[in-house]
Design a protein around this motif. Structure first.
Motif, mmCIF file in Angstrom:
data_model
loop_
_atom_site.group_PDB
_atom_site.id
_atom_site.type_symbol
_atom_site.label_atom_id
_atom_site.label_comp_id
_atom_site.label_asym_id
_atom_site.label_seq_id
_atom_site.Cartn_x
_atom_site.Cartn_y
_atom_site.Cartn_z
ATOM 1 N N LEU A 20 1.640 57.260 4.299
ATOM 2 C CA LEU A 20 1.485 56.033 3.503
ATOM 3 C C LEU A 20 1.494 54.800 4.399
ATOM 4 C CD1 LEU A 20 3.844 56.368 0.384
ATOM 5 C CD2 LEU A 20 1.371 56.619 0.453
ATOM 6 N N TYR A 35 6.999 49.445 -5.031
ATOM 7 C CA TYR A 35 5.778 48.716 -4.716
ATOM 8 C C TYR A 35 5.839 47.350 -5.387
ATOM 9 C CZ TYR A 35 0.901 48.232 -3.312
ATOM 10 O OH TYR A 35 -0.256 47.814 -2.703
ATOM 11 N N TYR A 62 1.342 55.603 -3.679
ATOM 12 C CA TYR A 62 2.604 55.017 -3.204
ATOM 13 C C TYR A 62 3.719 55.283 -4.218
ATOM 14 C CZ TYR A 62 5.838 51.625 -1.135
ATOM 15 O OH TYR A 62 6.933 51.032 -0.546
#
Length: 484
Positions: free
Chosen positions: A218, A267, A244
């Motif tokens: 990621l 996030y 994510y």
């Protein structure tokens, strides 16, 4: 004849694996195709066996597995199209017919909770797996995770053996990451699927390792870089955001299960709405994210660290967050599969909260907050039973090892309360034990119930039966629960 030329093995005939797959074979002792896919390269010289007239019809092995699975009653009639994915014959290469038959099951049972790789991308990977090792690795991981989640209730050791082998091949097929090479979305999801397979097999340390590998990718993909993400079109940006969040959710769950600090922060926003995803998947996915956001840093640090810092005020605050009436309304509009995941997860979190309160001696028989009550797990047990009786058992089993781990945490806590709690009336005791019997039957229906978890639970059930010999339903606690 040129004697210096290296000998060919049956130059005008393909080896057995290439013949079955109908692909070009170079006829070497270990042909190029078998070398690429790490297959056992053999040549059958029986003319009758190799003739087209006597050849085994393509797909025969798959048909045999499907027939065997149906005889065992494994197909779930309550979910249209959700028949189990029969394990493939791994003595030969995975056939495209078999792999394509997995896609509808994947889209129904795997994709709604891992909405990253679409059916078109899977088809593309299948078509290129003979020439692209990373795509071949993904296909094996996709096969393993689809079999796992569609055969959670199949009591057969060969299923776990097949998943183990598919996972091993997925790992070995991947090409190394070299300087200047960025990982792909496909490769990152492959690591997530490998993690899921190892979790199902009870190999939690390996699951932890491959999840951390996915998280490292990621960062290399720079999904947290706003400038990079802004340059992408909506579908791709939304997909990377979902990836994510997927890793975030898996890591938060592993933090509780593995007692390991998380590395990913939430996030900055929910995934952008992608029209191609479909409203029911989008709504369910948002609810999963919201639920796991409740496992914030304080919650996790108290769970894995010093619980003497757990306070009444904090428990009451978390209880209010977990008892959100709006959440209950929103979840009631989702599919049964989505509800099963979310409701069990919430009850699991409530159980964790109660355990932390108990660890710091904050419980009371007349507490104003339910999460501070001595009998909180018993209420959860009754609520969970009421919910589970309204839905098909397969909608629970389809979530595999993650939901099994949560159910185990819940039932073990309930059993401890019944064993060590104060005496109550015969009617109340019977009701409590009956709830445990129900939960036990759900848990013992899972294929991947690990032996150590089964042993611990059976010992507690035996203690309950010994403590309450006068309660008729207690005899059912150990029925069909013999530890092998």
């Amino acid at each position: 004849m040129d004697q210096s030329r290296p000998p060919r093995y049956n130059g005008f005939k393909a080896c057995d694996p290439c013949r079955r797959r109908k692909v070009r074979c170079n006829g070497q002792q270990r042909c190029q195709q078998c070398e690429h896919l790490d297959l056992r390269c053999t040549y059958t010289y029986n003319r009758g066996a190799r003739s087209r007239k006597n050849a085994v019809r393509r797909g025969t092995h798959i048909s045999e597995y499907k027939s065997s699975s149906q005889k065992n009653g494994a197909i779930d009639r309550s979910i249209p199209g959700a028949g189990p994915a029969s394990p493939p014959d791994l003595s030969v290469p995975l056939s495209t017919t078999y792999l394509h038959s997995l896609i509808p099951k994947y889209m129904l049972c795997v994709y709604p909770f891992n909405p990253i790789i679409t059916s078109d991308e899977i088809q593309d990977s299948i078509s290129k797996m003979d020439t692209d090792r990373d795509r071949a690795a993904f296909v094996h991981a996709f096969t393993g995770v689809t079999i796992d989640l569609t055969q959670s209730n199949v009591k057969a050791s060969h299923v776990s053996e097949q998943i183990q082998e598919l996972t091993r091949r997925a790992i070995e097929l991947r090409t190394p990451l070299l300087p200047g090479v960025r990982p792909s979305i496909l490769r990152t999801v492959t690591s997530v699927y490998i993690q899921m397979c190892y979790m199902s097999l009870g190999q939690y340390d390996l699951g932890f390792f491959y999840l951390r590998e996915a998280i490292s990718m990621l960062h290399l993909l720079r999904i947290d870089d706003k400038a990079v993400m802004a340059a992408l079109d909506l579908p791709e940006r939304s997909r990377r955001q979902r990836l994510y969040w997927l890793c975030f959710i898996h890591e938060r769950f592993m933090s509780i299960l593995h007692f390991s600090p998380p590395t990913l922060s939430p996030y900055t926003e929910f995934p952008d709405e992608d029209p191609a995803l479909g409203p029911y998947i989008t709504q369910g996915w948002i609810q999963v994210i919201k639920t796991f956001l409740l496992l914030e840093p304080t919650f996790i640090s108290l769970w894995i660290g010093d619980r003497s810092h757990v306070t009444v005020a904090w428990v009451e605050q978390k209880h209010r967050e977990l008892a959100d009436e709006l959440w209950e309304l929103e979840v009631s509009l989702l599919t049964d599969m989505q509800q099963a995941d979310l409701v069990v997860t919430r009850q699991w979190m409530r159980t964790l909260l109660w355990q932390m309160a108990m660890s710091n001696c904050l419980l009371s028989s007349n507490a104003s907050c339910p999460s501070l009550s001595l009998e909180m797990p018993l209420r959860l047990s009754n609520q969970l039973r009421q919910f589970l009786t309204k839905i098909s058992q397969n909608t629970v089993q389809i979530h595999g090892s993650s939901i099994l781990s949560k159910l185990l945490e819940i039932i073990n806590t309930i059993a401890d309360v019944v064993i060590h709690g104060p005496a109550v009336t015969l009617e109340e005791t019977t009701s409590r034990i009956d709830d445990i019997v129900f939960m036990k039957n759900v848990i013992f229906s899972f294929r991947n119930l690990q032996q150590i978890s089964k042993t611990i639970l059976v010992e507690k059930l035996e203690l309950i039966r010994e403590r309450f010999p006068h309660v008729p339903v207690a005899s059912q606690l150990v029925a069909d629960s013999v530890v092998s």
